[in-house]
Design a protein around this motif. Sequence first.
Motif, PDB file in Angstrom:
ATOM      1  N   TYR A  82       0.822  -1.208   0.000  1.00 24.47           N
ATOM      2  CA  TYR A  82       0.000   0.000   0.000  1.00 24.47           C
ATOM      3  C   TYR A  82       0.860   1.264   0.000  1.00 24.47           C
ATOM      4  O   TYR A  82       0.541   2.245  -0.673  1.00 24.47           O
ATOM      5  N   GLN A  83       1.940   1.253   0.766  1.00 24.52           N
ATOM      6  CA  GLN A  83       2.788   2.434   0.828  1.00 24.52           C
ATOM      7  C   GLN A  83       3.352   2.790  -0.546  1.00 24.52           C
ATOM      8  O   GLN A  83       3.278   3.939  -0.982  1.00 24.52           O
ATOM      9  N   PHE A  84       3.909   1.820  -1.224  1.00 26.16           N
ATOM     10  CA  PHE A  84       4.523   2.101  -2.530  1.00 26.16           C
ATOM     11  C   PHE A  84       3.463   2.359  -3.599  1.00 26.16           C
ATOM     12  O   PHE A  84       3.640   3.232  -4.455  1.00 26.16           O
ATOM     13  N   ARG A  85       2.375   1.611  -3.554  1.00 28.82           N
ATOM     14  CA  ARG A  85       1.308   1.842  -4.528  1.00 28.82           C
ATOM     15  C   ARG A  85       0.749   3.251  -4.418  1.00 28.82           C
ATOM     16  O   ARG A  85       0.584   3.970  -5.412  1.00 28.82           O
ATOM     17  N   ASN A  86       0.457   3.656  -3.181  1.00 28.60           N
ATOM     18  CA  ASN A  86      -0.205   4.950  -2.997  1.00 28.60           C
ATOM     19  C   ASN A  86       0.720   6.121  -3.265  1.00 28.60           C
ATOM     20  O   ASN A  86       0.282   7.165  -3.763  1.00 28.60           O
ATOM     21  N   VAL A  87       1.995   5.985  -2.923  1.00 29.74           N
ATOM     22  CA  VAL A  87       2.896   7.099  -3.207  1.00 29.74           C
ATOM     23  C   VAL A  87       3.042   7.282  -4.713  1.00 29.74           C
ATOM     24  O   VAL A  87       3.070   8.426  -5.207  1.00 29.74           O
ATOM     25  N   ILE A  88       3.091   6.188  -5.472  1.00 34.57           N
ATOM     26  CA  ILE A  88       3.166   6.296  -6.928  1.00 34.57           C
ATOM     27  C   ILE A  88       1.872   6.891  -7.483  1.00 34.57           C
ATOM     28  O   ILE A  88       1.888   7.789  -8.340  1.00 34.57           O
ATOM     29  N   ALA A  89       0.730   6.399  -6.996  1.00 36.46           N
ATOM     30  CA  ALA A  89      -0.559   6.906  -7.477  1.00 36.46           C
ATOM     31  C   ALA A  89      -0.712   8.403  -7.188  1.00 36.46           C
ATOM     32  O   ALA A  89      -1.203   9.161  -8.038  1.00 36.46           O
ATOM     33  N   LEU A  90      -0.286   8.834  -5.995  1.00 37.30           N
ATOM     34  CA  LEU A  90      -0.420  10.251  -5.641  1.00 37.30           C
ATOM     35  C   LEU A  90       0.560  11.122  -6.422  1.00 37.30           C
ATOM     36  O   LEU A  90       0.245  12.273  -6.757  1.00 37.30           O
ATOM     37  N   MET A  91       1.733  10.599  -6.721  1.00 39.21           N
ATOM     38  CA  MET A  91       2.688  11.376  -7.501  1.00 39.21           C
ATOM     39  C   MET A  91       2.172  11.653  -8.912  1.00 39.21           C
ATOM     40  O   MET A  91       2.590  12.613  -9.556  1.00 39.21           O
ATOM     41  N   LYS A  92       1.254  10.838  -9.388  1.00 38.70           N
ATOM     42  CA  LYS A  92       0.666  11.052 -10.707  1.00 38.70           C
ATOM     43  C   LYS A  92      -0.421  12.128 -10.697  1.00 38.70           C
ATOM     44  O   LYS A  92      -0.841  12.583 -11.757  1.00 38.70           O
ATOM     45  N   ARG A  93      -0.870  12.524  -9.501  1.00 40.47           N
ATOM     46  CA  ARG A  93      -1.965  13.493  -9.410  1.00 40.47           C
ATOM     47  C   ARG A  93      -1.432  14.927  -9.460  1.00 40.47           C
ATOM     48  O   ARG A  93      -0.536  15.297  -8.694  1.00 40.47           O
ATOM     49  N   SER A  94      -2.036  15.735 -10.318  1.00 38.12           N
ATOM     50  CA  SER A  94      -1.613  17.137 -10.430  1.00 38.12           C
ATOM     51  C   SER A  94      -1.952  17.931  -9.178  1.00 38.12           C
ATOM     52  O   SER A  94      -1.366  18.986  -8.927  1.00 38.12           O
ATOM     53  N   SER A  95      -2.888  17.429  -8.367  1.00 39.44           N
ATOM     54  CA  SER A  95      -3.290  18.139  -7.149  1.00 39.44           C
ATOM     55  C   SER A  95      -2.239  18.068  -6.049  1.00 39.44           C
ATOM     56  O   SER A  95      -2.271  18.867  -5.102  1.00 39.44           O
ATOM     57  N   MET A  96      -1.314  17.132  -6.154  1.00 35.29           N
ATOM     58  CA  MET A  96      -0.283  16.998  -5.122  1.00 35.29           C
ATOM     59  C   MET A  96       0.873  17.948  -5.422  1.00 35.29           C
ATOM     60  O   MET A  96       1.289  18.093  -6.576  1.00 35.29           O
ATOM     61  N   PRO A  97       1.402  18.620  -4.398  1.00 32.12           N
ATOM     62  CA  PRO A  97       2.442  19.635  -4.626  1.00 32.12           C
ATOM     63  C   PRO A  97       3.746  19.040  -5.131  1.00 32.12           C
ATOM     64  O   PRO A  97       4.157  17.952  -4.715  1.00 32.12           O
ATOM     65  N   MET A  98       4.403  19.784  -6.014  1.00 32.28           N
ATOM     66  CA  MET A  98       5.673  19.315  -6.573  1.00 32.28           C
ATOM     67  C   MET A  98       6.737  19.189  -5.488  1.00 32.28           C
ATOM     68  O   MET A  98       7.620  18.333  -5.598  1.00 32.28           O
ATOM     69  N   THR A  99       6.670  20.022  -4.459  1.00 32.91           N
ATOM     70  CA  THR A  99       7.656  19.912  -3.377  1.00 32.91           C
ATOM     71  C   THR A  99       7.578  18.537  -2.735  1.00 32.91           C
ATOM     72  O   THR A  99       8.606  17.898  -2.483  1.00 32.91           O
ATOM     73  N   TRP A 100       6.357  18.061  -2.476  1.00 32.63           N
ATOM     74  CA  TRP A 100       6.193  16.727  -1.890  1.00 32.63           C
ATOM     75  C   TRP A 100       6.688  15.654  -2.844  1.00 32.63           C
ATOM     76  O   TRP A 100       7.358  14.693  -2.438  1.00 32.63           O
ATOM     77  N   LYS A 101       6.384  15.799  -4.126  1.00 32.24           N
ATOM     78  CA  LYS A 101       6.794  14.796  -5.105  1.00 32.24           C
ATOM     79  C   LYS A 101       8.313  14.671  -5.172  1.00 32.24           C
ATOM     80  O   LYS A 101       8.852  13.560  -5.248  1.00 32.24           O
ATOM     81  N   THR A 102       9.013  15.791  -5.128  1.00 35.57           N
ATOM     82  CA  THR A 102      10.476  15.707  -5.195  1.00 35.57           C
ATOM     83  C   THR A 102      11.044  15.030  -3.951  1.00 35.57           C
ATOM     84  O   THR A 102      12.013  14.270  -4.038  1.00 35.57           O
ATOM     85  N   THR A 103      10.426  15.289  -2.805  1.00 36.18           N
ATOM     86  CA  THR A 103      10.865  14.622  -1.569  1.00 36.18           C
ATOM     87  C   THR A 103      10.683  13.116  -1.678  1.00 36.18           C
ATOM     88  O   THR A 103      11.564  12.337  -1.291  1.00 36.18           O
ATOM     89  N   GLU A 104       9.555  12.696  -2.215  1.00 36.04           N
ATOM     90  CA  GLU A 104       9.292  11.263  -2.343  1.00 36.04           C
ATOM     91  C   GLU A 104      10.225  10.606  -3.354  1.00 36.04           C
ATOM     92  O   GLU A 104      10.609   9.443  -3.196  1.00 36.04           O
TER      93      GLU A 104
END
Length: 301
Positions: A236-258
């Motif tokens: 679930y952890q890896f699936r959800n982080v990948i799924a959320l990184m694909k969403r434009s609603s999630m901030p780029m700052t968070w995506k770069t950290t992940e």
Amino acid sequence: MSSEACTPRTGAVVVFYNPDEACVARANRLARSMHCVVVDNTGSVGTAAELGLSGAIEYVANGENVGIATAINQGVEALIRADFDIAILFDQDSEPPASLLTELPMVIARANEAGEKVALAGPAYDDPRLRGVAPFVRFKWWKLERVTPEGEQPIDVDFLISSGSCINLRWWSSIGPMDDALFIDFVDLEWCVRAKTRGFRVLGVPWVRMSHELGGEPVKVLGRSYPMHGPLRHYYQFRNVIALMKRSSMPMTWKTTELVKLPVRVLIYCFFPSQRKEHLAMVWRGIRDGCRGRLGAYRQR
């Protein structure tokens, strides 16, 4: 303003999953302080009396594991129907101090009176296994900004974990419920991001502390402790982080950290625990399903 005038009607939501007697006892103690909704994700349907729950508890038995997001939504909606102003969320192993049950709702109440749009307030978390009191965090490029929980004023943060957090039900319909499709992991983070995107504040309350185990039994790597989970949770952890990184609603700052943290997580979670092959297989399935947009409960394929 008088304390009586600003005291909001506060209820608790506790999510059960295969609870033991200690979990039931904690819920019963909580029910002596406020109205308590227990949502049970255990696979077998029972009754509150069979579990030993107090008659004062509102018990919702799902008969299956519908996920933490759906369970929280069920509990919150039950409080909304009963005209509560505040919902405090707890895991079944949460042991809140008495101060949390009064201080966090008061932070929300003062914000409401001041016309401030505060969606959520939460305590600082003390996990003796993981370096003691955890800092609050904000998203920055390529890494998290860690904010020491100190002072006498609430601190604007980017997210709080769900257990112990206090939801302002005034804004629940404006923000929307937790994302059922995520099932578990990153549910609280996604909701906080959505709240902030819609103009609401998320506040860490540094003078309120709650003991809470952040994750499973830690593993120590190069002198640092990391919380460990079973293979399914890592799915679930890896699936959800990948799924959320694909969403434009999630901030780029968070995506770069992940992006920085992902390879470290793979190394630690797949090569340091026992059952290495099982962990690696579930991490790979999680990454694959996240890329394909397969969400909800994990199904054996």
